[in-house]
Design a protein around this motif. Structure first.
Motif, mmCIF file in Angstrom:
data_model
loop_
_atom_site.group_PDB
_atom_site.id
_atom_site.type_symbol
_atom_site.label_atom_id
_atom_site.label_comp_id
_atom_site.label_asym_id
_atom_site.label_seq_id
_atom_site.Cartn_x
_atom_site.Cartn_y
_atom_site.Cartn_z
ATOM 1 N N ALA A 18 35.712 47.820 47.930
ATOM 2 C CA ALA A 18 36.042 49.104 47.291
ATOM 3 C C ALA A 18 36.988 48.932 46.118
ATOM 4 C CB ALA A 18 36.649 50.056 48.310
ATOM 5 N N THR A 19 37.707 47.807 46.071
ATOM 6 C CA THR A 19 38.637 47.589 44.958
ATOM 7 C C THR A 19 37.945 46.907 43.769
ATOM 8 O OG1 THR A 19 39.242 45.529 46.046
ATOM 9 C CG2 THR A 19 40.724 47.404 46.371
ATOM 10 N N GLY A 20 36.657 46.636 43.919
ATOM 11 C CA GLY A 20 35.911 45.982 42.840
ATOM 12 C C GLY A 20 35.320 47.016 41.890
ATOM 13 N N PRO A 46 45.700 42.276 50.875
ATOM 14 C CA PRO A 46 46.870 42.382 49.990
ATOM 15 C C PRO A 46 46.699 41.362 48.864
ATOM 16 C CG PRO A 46 47.511 41.878 52.260
ATOM 17 C CD PRO A 46 46.040 41.735 52.191
ATOM 18 N N LYS A 47 47.133 41.724 47.661
ATOM 19 C CA LYS A 47 46.891 40.833 46.531
ATOM 20 C C LYS A 47 47.992 40.938 45.494
ATOM 21 C CE LYS A 47 42.711 39.477 44.080
ATOM 22 N NZ LYS A 47 41.529 39.975 43.412
ATOM 23 N N GLN A 48 48.295 39.835 44.858
ATOM 24 C CA GLN A 48 49.272 39.777 43.763
ATOM 25 C C GLN A 48 50.553 40.540 44.104
ATOM 26 O OE1 GLN A 48 46.701 41.316 40.807
ATOM 27 N NE2 GLN A 48 45.810 39.342 40.322
ATOM 28 N N GLN A 54 49.809 50.257 47.771
ATOM 29 C CA GLN A 54 50.013 50.162 46.315
ATOM 30 C C GLN A 54 48.674 49.954 45.600
ATOM 31 O OE1 GLN A 54 52.881 47.012 46.481
ATOM 32 N NE2 GLN A 54 54.558 48.330 45.800
ATOM 33 N N ARG A 55 47.806 49.154 46.213
ATOM 34 C CA ARG A 55 46.504 48.910 45.600
ATOM 35 C C ARG A 55 45.695 50.203 45.544
ATOM 36 N NH1 ARG A 55 43.082 43.680 46.850
ATOM 37 N NH2 ARG A 55 42.336 44.293 44.802
ATOM 38 N N VAL A 56 45.753 50.971 46.652
ATOM 39 C CA VAL A 56 44.998 52.235 46.692
ATOM 40 C C VAL A 56 45.559 53.209 45.654
ATOM 41 C CG1 VAL A 56 44.436 54.248 48.103
ATOM 42 C CG2 VAL A 56 44.352 51.966 49.100
ATOM 43 N N THR A 203 25.733 28.903 42.524
ATOM 44 C CA THR A 203 25.973 29.173 43.949
ATOM 45 C C THR A 203 25.964 30.677 44.237
ATOM 46 O OG1 THR A 203 28.351 29.077 43.512
ATOM 47 C CG2 THR A 203 27.331 27.078 44.383
ATOM 48 N N TYR A 204 26.296 31.489 43.222
ATOM 49 C CA TYR A 204 26.327 32.947 43.434
ATOM 50 C C TYR A 204 24.932 33.475 43.788
ATOM 51 C CZ TYR A 204 26.265 37.909 42.211
ATOM 52 O OH TYR A 204 26.065 39.272 42.238
ATOM 53 N N THR A 205 23.954 33.207 42.900
ATOM 54 C CA THR A 205 22.616 33.767 43.129
ATOM 55 C C THR A 205 22.002 33.178 44.407
ATOM 56 O OG1 THR A 205 21.802 32.128 41.544
ATOM 57 C CG2 THR A 205 22.081 34.366 40.738
HETATM 58 N N1 LIG Z 1 28.808 43.194 38.541
HETATM 59 C C1 LIG Z 1 27.528 42.976 38.412
HETATM 60 O O1 LIG Z 1 27.005 42.791 37.316
HETATM 61 C C2 LIG Z 1 26.656 42.961 39.609
HETATM 62 C C3 LIG Z 1 27.154 42.996 40.906
HETATM 63 N N2 LIG Z 1 26.282 42.967 41.960
HETATM 64 C C4 LIG Z 1 26.778 43.041 43.321
HETATM 65 O O2 LIG Z 1 27.521 44.230 43.467
HETATM 66 C C5 LIG Z 1 28.571 44.030 44.383
HETATM 67 C C6 LIG Z 1 29.868 44.469 43.774
HETATM 68 O O3 LIG Z 1 30.108 43.692 42.615
HETATM 69 P P1 LIG Z 1 31.343 43.985 41.668
HETATM 70 O O4 LIG Z 1 31.962 45.260 42.049
HETATM 71 O O5 LIG Z 1 30.888 43.785 40.288
HETATM 72 O O6 LIG Z 1 32.291 42.782 42.067
HETATM 73 P P2 LIG Z 1 33.869 42.637 41.913
HETATM 74 O O7 LIG Z 1 34.145 41.215 41.732
HETATM 75 O O8 LIG Z 1 34.381 43.612 40.920
HETATM 76 O O9 LIG Z 1 34.402 43.110 43.345
HETATM 77 C C7 LIG Z 1 34.313 42.302 44.472
HETATM 78 C C8 LIG Z 1 34.968 43.005 45.610
HETATM 79 O O10 LIG Z 1 34.896 42.174 46.785
HETATM 80 C C9 LIG Z 1 36.199 42.067 47.337
HETATM 81 N N3 LIG Z 1 36.449 40.813 48.003
HETATM 82 C C10 LIG Z 1 36.220 39.581 47.507
HETATM 83 N N4 LIG Z 1 36.644 38.667 48.392
HETATM 84 C C11 LIG Z 1 37.147 39.334 49.445
HETATM 85 C C12 LIG Z 1 37.740 38.941 50.671
HETATM 86 N N5 LIG Z 1 37.885 37.672 51.011
HETATM 87 N N6 LIG Z 1 38.148 39.907 51.525
HETATM 88 C C13 LIG Z 1 38.036 41.204 51.208
HETATM 89 N N7 LIG Z 1 37.466 41.639 50.068
HETATM 90 C C14 LIG Z 1 37.032 40.711 49.198
HETATM 91 C C15 LIG Z 1 37.124 42.171 46.131
HETATM 92 O O11 LIG Z 1 38.429 42.465 46.570
HETATM 93 P P3 LIG Z 1 39.712 42.115 45.686
HETATM 94 O O12 LIG Z 1 39.904 43.298 44.794
HETATM 95 O O13 LIG Z 1 40.772 41.959 46.692
HETATM 96 O O14 LIG Z 1 39.411 40.861 44.939
HETATM 97 C C16 LIG Z 1 36.448 43.304 45.372
HETATM 98 O O15 LIG Z 1 36.787 44.524 45.935
HETATM 99 C C17 LIG Z 1 28.537 42.565 44.777
HETATM 100 O O16 LIG Z 1 27.888 42.453 46.013
HETATM 101 C C18 LIG Z 1 27.718 41.922 43.676
HETATM 102 O O17 LIG Z 1 27.044 40.799 44.160
HETATM 103 C C19 LIG Z 1 24.941 42.924 41.782
HETATM 104 C C20 LIG Z 1 24.420 42.889 40.547
HETATM 105 C C21 LIG Z 1 25.220 42.915 39.359
#
Ligand SMILES: NC(=O)C1=CN([C@@H]2O[C@H](COP(=O)(O)OP(=O)(O)OC[C@H]3O[C@@H](n4cnc5c(N)ncnc54)[C@H](OP(=O)(O)O)[C@@H]3O)[C@@H](O)[C@H]2O)C=CC1
Ligand SMILES: CCCCCCCCCCCCCCCCCCCCCC(=O)SCCNC(=O)CCNC(=O)[C@H](O)C(C)(C)COP(=O)(O)OP(=O)(O)OC[C@H]1O[C@@H](n2cnc3c(N)ncnc32)[C@H](O)[C@@H]1OP(=O)(O)O
Length: 515
Positions: A18-20, A46-48, A54-56, A203-205
């Motif tokens: 959700a933080t991504g 928790p990060k940084q 705080q993150r939320v 490795t990602y794909t």
């Molecule tokens: N971006 C793109 O172009 C594309 C993305 N996708 C897929 O969409 C999805 C979301 O991608 P996107 O939002 O771009 O990726 P981000 O890198 O922005 O976000 C990844 C998320 O995964 C969390 N995460 C990573 N490692 C851990 C861990 N060990 N424990 C808990 N949480 C973790 C991160 O948390 P934290 O904030 O703590 O790092 C972050 O919230 C993925 O499955 C990706 O494969 C598919 C196609 C295209």
């Protein structure tokens, strides 16, 4: 009334990642369209030095959530951040939190992943495969679970040219890979990685493909769907155009080009640039969540969230539009004027890398040294070239993704849902989208003020003058050297000079006569 929005009302939703980038856009849309939902559980680490809260708060304080705060003023009470690390056993979730999650969750959106192309295979397997397996195990113990939505990528089968909405088998069973990661040491994993990933580019794909197989094999009786977005870009319309907050995909390269670091790229101009806006992906995801829970399809459906077959744009067109936008909305303090040379040829790639990337960096570092500062441009350029080499695979090929399931879903939606949860990319105007994307990169990633545009334009003019001056000086030096060594060059030079002299004398004489 939107059926999808109503469906999420009163629900407990679990989101990983959700933080991504995608996770934030997903949460925003959920709260904006279904403010009466019960709770959103998010698994956060928790990060940084920041606590979970705080993150939320940082997320909720961002511009992305401005509209949400109007329609759902108590949004912070509805987000329940749960401390979790997907790399750990049971995600290191406390017993009480686990109990709450297991007994309440209605829908799971699994977005978390490592999206780094060069991640070590052990780490990529842990996050993209093992964590998915563990989440499925958790899901199987949730009595109220209605749907499990797994976010994969359209490139999980990029070793194929035509990709259908099915899960393809992997050469080695994911279970065997997971097991082997437990006892092999890093050095051996490094050695066997190229053999294991075979014709996958990274490795990602590869691990995303393994993750899909795990979902299919271990989903049991769960209602599961897999969504495969292509290259996720800034938002198209919602909550506003151009929102983006990380460097993945084209965003980092747009910055590098706008700042004048990146001026040529090994890319096929006619290859399809299969970008998909983040809000389109989120709309499809929420629609899939609803459809999977309500219609309970008999098998796991895969949905392609791509643009290429319905509304294609190519890299050449995209590059030109990005450049055209830089003319109107330049980035501040550019290193050089933006330019875009696309080449597919090895020799020209090396030539442009030397002339457009390495040489200016070396010259600039020399200047920094002379003025007593620390050189940094060569290092930055090397990192950029490394990044380019990782992205090249994706900008020199085109893929065909079938979209039967996605189109079927669109036809199942009511007109209201088609409007509120629009994922019809045929309506996307690329030129407008790319312009908003570049603007979004400037505002939300670079945090540059629009008031600085006149100064940025002035700066580009100065860079153009320096460029002309530099080229003229270079030409004169080269010419001077040539004249010193070659009689033919000297003859040509005297011929040109005497010709100019005669022309000027004639011009002066005729203008005197006219008076
Ligand atoms: N971006 C793109 O172009 C594309 C993305 N996708 C897929 O969409 C999805 C979301 O991608 P996107 O939002 O771009 O990726 P981000 O890198 O922005 O976000 C990844 C998320 O995964 C969390 N995460 C990573 N490692 C851990 C861990 N060990 N424990 C808990 N949480 C973790 C991160 O948390 P934290 O904030 O703590 O790092 C972050 O919230 C993925 O499955 C990706 O494969 C598919 C196609 C295209
Ligand atoms: C010529 C002119 C052109 C003009 C027009 C220009 C626009 C038009 C052309 C557009 C073509 C687009 C092609 C997209 C293809 C995407 C295909 C995706 C397919 C799959 C999609 C998915 O399913 S899923 C998500 C994809 N997943 C990523 O996209 C992660 C990538 N990434 C990494 O795998 C790591 O990042 C990597 C690189 C190893 C470095 O790794 P690393 O260890 O060296 O370092 P870091 O990651 O820490 O980054 C170090 C420094 O690189 C900066 N940077 C990071 N990413 C960057 C990035 N993309 N572009 C630039 N710069 C980037 C960063 O800002 C740092 O800069 P700084 O040093 O200043 O801080």
């Amino acid at each position: 009334m939107s059926m999808i929005a109503a469906f999420y009302g009163g629900k407990a939703i679990l989101i990983t990642g959700a933080t991504g980038f995608m996770g934030k856009v997903l949460m925003e849309k959920l709260f904006r369209t279904s403010p009466d939902l019960k709770v959103v559980y998010i698994l956060v680490r928790p990060k940084q030095g920041q606590t979970l809260q705080q993150r939320v708060f940082q997320i909720l304080d961002s511009k992305l959530f401005e509209k949400v705060k109007e329609v759902c003023p108590n949004v912070h009470e509805k987000i329940r951040a749960i401390s979790a690390d997907l790399n750990q056993n049971d995600f290191a979730i406390s017993k009480e939190d686990m109990k709450e999650l297991l007994s309440h969750t209605n829908i799971i959106f699994h977005c978390a992943a490592t999206v780094r192309f060069d991640d070590h295979l052990r780490h990529a397997v842990q996050l993209n495969v093992t964590a998915t397996q563990q989440l499925l195990l958790m899901a199987s113990q949730m009595p109220k679970l209605e749907a499990f939505i797994h976010i994969s990528t359209a490139f999980s089968n990029c070793n194929l040219k035509h990709i259908d909405e099915v899960v393809y088998p992997c050469p080695v069973e994911p279970k065997k890979i997971i097991d082997s990661m437990e006892w092999l040491d890093d050095a051996i994993i490094d050695e066997i990685t190229p053999k294991l990933i075979g014709d996958w580019p990274n490795t990602y794909t590869y691990t995303k493909a393994l993750g899909e197989v795990v979902v299919q094999q271990e989903g049991g009786n769960l209602n599961i769907a897999i969504i495969r977005p292509s290259i996720m870009g800034a938002t198209w319309q919602e909550p506003f155009p151009g929102w983006v907050d990380n460097l993945n995909g084209p965003s980092g390269l747009i910055i590098a080009a706008g700042k004048g670091f990146l001026r040529s790229i090994r890319a096929t101009p006619m290859a399809v640039a299969d970008l998909i806006p983040a809000d389109t992906v989120v709309n499809l995801t929420l629609a899939v969540g609803w459809y999977t829970a309500v219609h309970r399809p008999k098998s796991t459906l895969v949905y392609h969230c791509t643009s290429g077959n319905l509304n294609p744009c190519n890299w050449g067109k995209m590059g030109l539009q990005v450049l055209a936008t830089f003319e109107k909305i330049p980035f501040e303090r550019a290193f050089r004027r933006p330019n875009a040379d696309f080449t597919t040829n090895n020799i020209t790639t090396h030539y442009w890398n030397a002339v457009s990337h390495r040489a200016p960096a070396i010259i600039y570092d020399f200047y920094l040294r002379l003025t007593g500062r620390k050189p940094r441009m060569t290092k930055l350029m090397n990192r950029l070239l490394r990044t380019l080499s990782m992205l090249e695979y994706f900008v020199n090929r085109s893929w065909e993704w079938s979209t039967y399931n996605t189109e079927m879903l669109m036809s199942e939606l009511s007109p209201e849902d088609q409007r509120v949860f629009n994922f019809d990319v045929r309506q996307l105007n690329w030129l407008e989208y790319i312009e908003n994307y570049v603007l979004g990169v400037k505002k939300y990633l670079l945090k540059e003020d629009m008031a600085g545009i006149p100064e940025a334009k002035q700066h580009l003019k100065r860079l153009r003058n320096i460029h002309y001056l530099f080229n003229t000086a270079l030409f004169l030096i080269a010419w001077r050297l040539l004249i010193a060594r070659s009689q033919v060059a000297r003859n040509v030079w005297f011929f040109i000079v005497s010709f100019c002299y005669k022309f000027l004398s004639y011009f002066r004489a005729s203008s005197t006569l006219n008076v």
